[in-house]
Every structure is written in structure tokens, then in C-alpha cells.
Design a protein around this motif. Structure first.
Motif, short mmCIF file in Angstrom:
data_model
loop_
_atom_site.label_atom_id
_atom_site.label_comp_id
_atom_site.label_asym_id
_atom_site.label_seq_id
_atom_site.Cartn_x
_atom_site.Cartn_y
_atom_site.Cartn_z
N ASP A 152 40.18 45.65 40.58
CA ASP A 152 39.53 45.45 41.88
C ASP A 152 38.27 46.29 42.02
O ASP A 152 38.07 47.27 41.30
CB ASP A 152 40.51 45.80 43.01
CG ASP A 152 41.78 44.98 42.96
OD1 ASP A 152 41.73 43.82 42.51
OD2 ASP A 152 42.84 45.50 43.37
N ALA A 167 38.17 47.94 49.97
CA ALA A 167 38.20 46.91 48.93
C ALA A 167 37.17 45.84 49.27
O ALA A 167 37.09 45.38 50.41
CB ALA A 167 39.59 46.29 48.83
N ARG A 205 38.95 41.51 45.01
CA ARG A 205 40.30 41.62 44.44
C ARG A 205 40.45 40.58 43.33
O ARG A 205 39.88 39.49 43.41
CB ARG A 205 41.36 41.37 45.49
CG ARG A 205 41.38 42.37 46.60
CD ARG A 205 42.71 43.06 46.63
NE ARG A 205 42.76 43.91 47.81
CZ ARG A 205 42.95 45.21 47.76
NH1 ARG A 205 43.10 45.81 46.61
NH2 ARG A 205 42.97 45.92 48.86
N SER A 230 37.62 37.21 40.14
CA SER A 230 37.57 38.15 41.26
C SER A 230 37.10 37.41 42.51
O SER A 230 36.17 36.60 42.45
CB SER A 230 36.59 39.28 40.91
OG SER A 230 36.70 40.32 41.83
#
Length: 120
Positions: free
Chosen positions: A58, A97, A100, A107
Motif C-alpha cells: 500500500d 492511506a 491499497r 493498486s
């Protein structure tokens, strides 16, 4: 009976965690005059994000936010008191974040980030 060093360590850790919580949520001086009230407020002074970095599959940024805690005093008809004051600025950091790893191995962006994944 617990060892005195263990008790002292537990008290020190408890005091440190309490100090961190106090910095996060400030308390204003109590109102002593009839008809007056206090309102705690936090004004954001700045918010910056670090360059994107990878942690495992991530991608993240570190967001630094600086706020200025205020204590505003008002009377019942809305007159602002000169007793109002601000405290020292408080800076916090949090890991956000932005991308992910998806099910297919690619991603995908994490809302509200709308940029490319992986970031460039």
C-alpha cells in the motif's frame, strides 16, 4: 504487594498518556461570573502531506496538522470577553492511506484520493 519501582513506572506511564490526551483536547478555565459561558474551539493553522511512500503493498502520506486551541468567553447577549485566550499550537501527525492493493494485484485509490496508483 507490588514492587515500588513497578508502581512508579505505572504512574509515570499513566501521567504521560494523560498529558498527550490533554494536549489533544484542551480545557478552558471555568466560568465563574453569572451569565457568561465558554466555548472551546480549535482553528486549523496548517495541514501538509508528505511525499507518498510505500509500506508493504500500500501507499501512504504522513499528514501534519497544526491547530490553535481557543477559549472564547461570551455573555448572554453575545458580547465577547477580553478574557478569551488561545493556547500553544498543537501539531499532530497521522498516516493516511492513498492507494491499497486490489484483488487482482493492482493498486486502487482510497477515497478521497483521486490520483494515480501507484503515485508518481
Amino acid at each position: 504487594m507490588p514492587d515500588a519501582r513497578i508502581v512508579a513506572l505505572a504512574l509515570a506511564l499513566s501521567a504521560m498518556s494523560g498529558a498527550a490526551a490533554a494536549a489533544a483536547e484542551h480545557k478552558c478555565d471555568p466560568v465563574t461570573d453569572v451569565g457568561w459561558s465558554v466555548m472551546a474551539e480549535r482553528e486549523t493553522l496548517s495541514q501538509t502531506d508528505s511525499a507518498p511512500y510505500r509500506a508493504g503493498p500500500d501507499w501512504f502520506v504522513t499528514r501534519s496538522t497544526t491547530v490553535l486551541p481557543f477559549c472564547h468567553y461570551f455573555n448572554s447577549i453575545g458580547i465577547y470577553s477580553m478574557r478569551s485566550y488561545s493556547l500553544d499550537p498543537v501539531t499532530t501527525e497521522e498516516r493516511i492511506a492513498i492507494c491499497r492493493q486490489g484483488q487482482g494485484g493492482g493498486s486502487a485509490p482510497v477515497a478521497p484520493y483521486a490520483g494515480p496508483c501507484p503515485p508518481q
